[in-house]
Design a protein around this motif. Sequence first.
Motif, short mmCIF file in Angstrom:
data_model
loop_
_atom_site.label_atom_id
_atom_site.label_comp_id
_atom_site.label_asym_id
_atom_site.label_seq_id
_atom_site.Cartn_x
_atom_site.Cartn_y
_atom_site.Cartn_z
N GLU A 1 -2.35 6.66 5.62
CA GLU A 1 -0.86 6.98 5.62
C GLU A 1 -0.19 5.98 6.72
N ALA A 2 -0.91 5.54 7.74
CA ALA A 2 -0.41 4.71 8.76
C ALA A 2 -0.23 3.15 8.15
N ARG A 3 -1.33 2.90 7.40
CA ARG A 3 -0.87 1.71 6.44
C ARG A 3 0.19 1.58 5.52
N GLY A 4 0.42 2.63 5.10
CA GLY A 4 1.61 2.94 4.21
C GLY A 4 2.88 2.87 4.92
N LEU A 5 2.81 3.35 6.14
CA LEU A 5 4.06 3.37 6.88
C LEU A 5 4.49 1.76 7.35
N ALA A 6 3.46 1.34 7.82
CA ALA A 6 3.52 -0.06 8.22
C ALA A 6 3.87 -0.81 6.93
N ALA A 7 3.35 -0.79 5.87
CA ALA A 7 3.86 -1.57 4.79
C ALA A 7 5.37 -1.41 4.31
N ALA A 8 5.62 -0.03 4.44
CA ALA A 8 7.06 0.24 4.00
C ALA A 8 8.13 -0.20 5.04
N HIS A 9 7.65 -0.50 6.25
CA HIS A 9 8.64 -1.03 7.16
C HIS A 9 8.27 -2.56 7.42
N GLN A 10 7.58 -2.99 6.57
CA GLN A 10 6.93 -4.49 6.66
C GLN A 10 6.72 -4.90 7.99
#
Length: 103
Positions: free
Chosen positions: A12-21
């Motif tokens: 989930e943390a990686r997903g948020l980081a990816a979503a916000h580049q």
Amino acid sequence: MPGQDPGNDLAEARGLAAAHQLPVADQIVDILDLVDARADNPALRRGYARALRLLADPASPVHGMVAVSRTAITLADRPYEDQLLWHTHHHTGLWLVRNESAI
């Protein structure tokens, strides 16, 4: 929490980081031990302290952290507020996968 698999939280943390580049420099798993009195102060936990050192180091490429939730940092209000002030003073970011009002 002790005994739980951090895999979903990390995803989930990686997903948020990816979503916000947001580039990911490291992944730190830190156990919040509810029995340990130090749990109220996240800066005393080994993993969280390591993250703070990375953020405070001017030579570090790390400028923020992603946590799965506010409770992953601390369950106590005052230490959490202290951490928000720390980020403000160090000009770093704190992104939460689950916002505070969703907890």
